[in-house]
Design a protein around this motif. Sequence first.
Motif, mmCIF file in Angstrom:
data_model
loop_
_atom_site.group_PDB
_atom_site.id
_atom_site.type_symbol
_atom_site.label_atom_id
_atom_site.label_comp_id
_atom_site.label_asym_id
_atom_site.label_seq_id
_atom_site.Cartn_x
_atom_site.Cartn_y
_atom_site.Cartn_z
ATOM 1 N N GLY A 168 1.084 -1.252 -0.400
ATOM 2 C CA GLY A 168 0.381 -0.016 -0.050
ATOM 3 C C GLY A 168 0.688 1.456 0.220
ATOM 4 O O GLY A 168 1.403 1.923 -0.129
ATOM 5 N N ASP A 169 0.447 1.972 1.261
ATOM 6 C CA ASP A 169 1.581 3.375 1.821
ATOM 7 C C ASP A 169 2.950 2.745 1.754
ATOM 8 O O ASP A 169 2.954 1.993 2.687
ATOM 9 N N PRO A 170 4.273 3.652 1.308
ATOM 10 C CA PRO A 170 5.080 2.887 2.034
ATOM 11 C C PRO A 170 5.804 3.580 3.075
ATOM 12 O O PRO A 170 6.473 2.370 3.407
ATOM 13 N N SER A 171 4.812 4.165 3.840
ATOM 14 C CA SER A 171 4.871 4.420 5.067
ATOM 15 C C SER A 171 4.460 3.518 5.599
ATOM 16 O O SER A 171 4.777 3.458 7.155
ATOM 17 N N PHE A 172 3.239 2.602 5.760
ATOM 18 C CA PHE A 172 2.658 1.580 6.274
ATOM 19 C C PHE A 172 3.975 0.574 7.010
ATOM 20 O O PHE A 172 5.000 -0.035 6.306
ATOM 21 N N VAL A 173 3.981 0.089 8.125
ATOM 22 C CA VAL A 173 4.632 -0.541 8.881
ATOM 23 C C VAL A 173 3.635 -1.957 8.699
ATOM 24 O O VAL A 173 3.533 -2.604 9.062
ATOM 25 N N THR A 174 5.078 -2.290 7.931
ATOM 26 C CA THR A 174 4.113 -3.982 7.232
ATOM 27 C C THR A 174 5.465 -5.016 7.692
ATOM 28 O O THR A 174 6.886 -4.617 7.759
ATOM 29 N N LYS A 175 5.911 -6.067 6.956
ATOM 30 C CA LYS A 175 6.839 -7.452 6.984
ATOM 31 C C LYS A 175 6.901 -7.566 6.221
ATOM 32 O O LYS A 175 7.289 -9.203 5.955
ATOM 33 N N ASP A 176 6.702 -7.521 4.889
ATOM 34 C CA ASP A 176 6.222 -7.963 3.653
ATOM 35 C C ASP A 176 7.490 -8.520 3.353
ATOM 36 O O ASP A 176 8.068 -9.873 2.506
ATOM 37 N N THR A 177 8.290 -7.206 2.770
ATOM 38 C CA THR A 177 9.331 -8.367 2.558
ATOM 39 C C THR A 177 10.254 -9.166 3.189
ATOM 40 O O THR A 177 11.007 -10.244 2.830
ATOM 41 N N GLN A 178 10.357 -8.979 4.460
ATOM 42 C CA GLN A 178 11.185 -9.823 5.106
ATOM 43 C C GLN A 178 10.221 -11.346 4.605
ATOM 44 O O GLN A 178 10.542 -12.689 4.671
ATOM 45 N N LEU A 179 8.534 -11.321 5.407
ATOM 46 C CA LEU A 179 8.187 -12.305 4.569
ATOM 47 C C LEU A 179 8.834 -13.270 3.611
ATOM 48 O O LEU A 179 8.389 -14.473 3.599
ATOM 49 N N ILE A 180 8.440 -12.733 2.228
ATOM 50 C CA ILE A 180 8.648 -12.263 0.727
ATOM 51 C C ILE A 180 10.292 -13.452 1.141
ATOM 52 O O ILE A 180 10.459 -14.807 0.405
ATOM 53 N N GLU A 181 11.055 -13.175 1.577
ATOM 54 C CA GLU A 181 12.216 -13.805 1.645
ATOM 55 C C GLU A 181 12.363 -14.974 2.271
ATOM 56 O O GLU A 181 12.870 -16.084 2.119
ATOM 57 N N ASN A 182 12.317 -14.700 3.757
ATOM 58 C CA ASN A 182 12.508 -15.809 4.443
ATOM 59 C C ASN A 182 10.878 -16.832 4.449
ATOM 60 O O ASN A 182 11.281 -17.464 4.408
ATOM 61 N N LEU A 183 10.591 -16.688 3.395
ATOM 62 C CA LEU A 183 8.870 -18.110 3.324
ATOM 63 C C LEU A 183 9.653 -18.643 1.838
ATOM 64 O O LEU A 183 8.808 -19.226 1.804
ATOM 65 N N LYS A 184 11.414 -18.276 0.996
ATOM 66 C CA LYS A 184 11.109 -18.442 0.025
ATOM 67 C C LYS A 184 10.193 -18.104 -1.442
ATOM 68 O O LYS A 184 10.636 -18.861 -1.497
ATOM 69 N N LEU A 185 9.574 -17.044 -0.907
ATOM 70 C CA LEU A 185 8.345 -17.199 -2.259
ATOM 71 C C LEU A 185 9.298 -16.439 -3.397
ATOM 72 O O LEU A 185 9.893 -15.473 -2.843
ATOM 73 N N ASN A 186 8.472 -16.639 -4.289
ATOM 74 C CA ASN A 186 9.131 -15.827 -5.849
ATOM 75 C C ASN A 186 8.395 -15.121 -6.058
ATOM 76 O O ASN A 186 8.147 -14.979 -7.486
ATOM 77 N N TYR A 187 8.629 -12.996 -5.548
ATOM 78 C CA TYR A 187 7.036 -12.212 -5.461
ATOM 79 C C TYR A 187 8.588 -11.059 -5.304
ATOM 80 O O TYR A 187 9.312 -11.740 -4.518
ATOM 81 N N THR A 188 8.090 -10.343 -5.893
ATOM 82 C CA THR A 188 8.462 -8.759 -5.800
ATOM 83 C C THR A 188 7.459 -7.771 -4.918
ATOM 84 O O THR A 188 6.776 -7.919 -5.842
ATOM 85 N N LEU A 189 7.992 -7.374 -4.171
ATOM 86 C CA LEU A 189 7.543 -5.947 -3.767
ATOM 87 C C LEU A 189 7.068 -4.535 -4.439
ATOM 88 O O LEU A 189 8.114 -4.679 -4.120
ATOM 89 N N VAL A 190 6.141 -4.184 -4.739
ATOM 90 C CA VAL A 190 5.663 -3.602 -5.423
ATOM 91 C C VAL A 190 4.133 -2.868 -4.515
ATOM 92 O O VAL A 190 3.393 -3.410 -4.125
ATOM 93 N N TYR A 191 5.277 -1.291 -4.455
ATOM 94 C CA TYR A 191 3.851 -0.074 -3.757
ATOM 95 C C TYR A 191 2.589 -0.147 -4.808
ATOM 96 O O TYR A 191 3.495 0.906 -6.014
ATOM 97 N N ALA A 192 1.496 0.375 -4.422
ATOM 98 C CA ALA A 192 0.844 0.726 -5.346
ATOM 99 C C ALA A 192 0.293 2.474 -4.997
ATOM 100 O O ALA A 192 0.517 2.995 -5.792
ATOM 101 N N GLY A 193 1.047 2.580 -3.860
ATOM 102 C CA GLY A 193 1.863 4.681 -3.007
ATOM 103 C C GLY A 193 0.544 4.870 -2.281
ATOM 104 O O GLY A 193 1.008 5.965 -2.005
ATOM 105 N N SER A 194 -0.743 3.883 -2.091
ATOM 106 C CA SER A 194 -1.189 5.584 -1.080
ATOM 107 C C SER A 194 -2.436 4.310 -0.656
ATOM 108 O O SER A 194 -2.530 3.126 -1.866
ATOM 109 N N GLU A 195 -3.401 4.292 -0.290
ATOM 110 C CA GLU A 195 -5.007 3.413 0.569
ATOM 111 C C GLU A 195 -5.386 3.251 -0.166
ATOM 112 O O GLU A 195 -5.987 2.690 -1.720
ATOM 113 N N ASP A 196 -5.280 4.552 -1.235
ATOM 114 C CA ASP A 196 -6.749 4.976 -2.177
ATOM 115 C C ASP A 196 -6.544 4.612 -3.451
ATOM 116 O O ASP A 196 -7.307 3.674 -4.451
ATOM 117 N N LYS A 197 -4.978 3.759 -3.596
ATOM 118 C CA LYS A 197 -4.464 3.648 -4.817
ATOM 119 C C LYS A 197 -4.982 1.981 -4.572
ATOM 120 O O LYS A 197 -5.133 0.822 -5.748
#
Length: 319
Positions: A168-197
């Motif tokens: 969502g918004d890059p300022s949201f405090v999330t752990k998605d980057t770490q989860l993708i890496e630690n769960l060995k998932l072949n994904y890239t995190l892309v930010y929508a930019g805001s809640e509206d988007k």
Amino acid sequence: MVIKRFAQALTAISLAVVAGCANTEAAVTPPPGVPSPNTCGTVNLAINPWSGSAANVAVVGYLLKEELRCKVNTYELSETASWAGFVDGSIDVILENWGHDDLKKKYIDGQKVAVALGMTGNKGVLGWYVPQWMAEEHPEILDWRNLNDYTDLLKTTATGTKGQFLGGDPSFVTKDTQLIENLKLNYTLVYAGSEDKLIAAFRRAQKQKTPLLGYFYEPQWLLSDVKLTKIPLPRYKPGCDADADAVTCDYQPYDLDKVARKKFVDSGSPAATFLKNWTWTNDDQNAVARDLTQGKMTPDQAAKKWADTNREVWEKWLP
């Protein structure tokens, strides 16, 4: 002589009344720097970048103005910047806190400039979601261990051979980057930019049946319009996310709470009591957030609409 005695009596009565008033006033006058119990003063509220936060502030701010005659200032800030406002006094209250044990340790336990103000009544859920149509056509995707089988379906020009995970918004405090890496998932995190988007992306994905995997949360008014399905990650257990870099578990479910500047709470302002008393439900928040975002109402219009039909709720918040 009668007139003179009458005048003397009036003078004595007047002095007694003045003395009585002076004694009464002295009894209720607070210490220097502390406002009268009947004086609200100024309240500075943080609006964080999601519609639920704006809904909270709309209703609370409206009632503080209308019922307690407070002056209310609002500031659109990230979560981290809101907490920093307790230090310089620019922020008095954060109405919707999502955990942040690190910030509590820093500002409540360490610097002692903030205090916990109790629960909001809202139940918070964070996690990974797909549109309902994907859950129905690809039920196997609801097991996170199968997510790597769907990278071709979810890849974009921006992610190459990897699947896209939409944040969502890059300022949201999330752990998605770490989860993708630690769960060995072949994904890239892309930010929508805001809640509206982020909302627009999920709405479009459901309507047009385009594949999408992304971060989302409750309470959120969109979920009454567009059905999304949460993908359970490895079960959350207390402490499983203590090391943010090594996390492999789902997000913690939250009982959302309020945090306030300590000097504001200690000031004697009736607004502090009002804010301690304030609680409502996910449905309450979603109704106001919908009016703000979809109904294009101003904060005061949306708040008044809610307040007019929920007097029995908010009267309990008054000091």
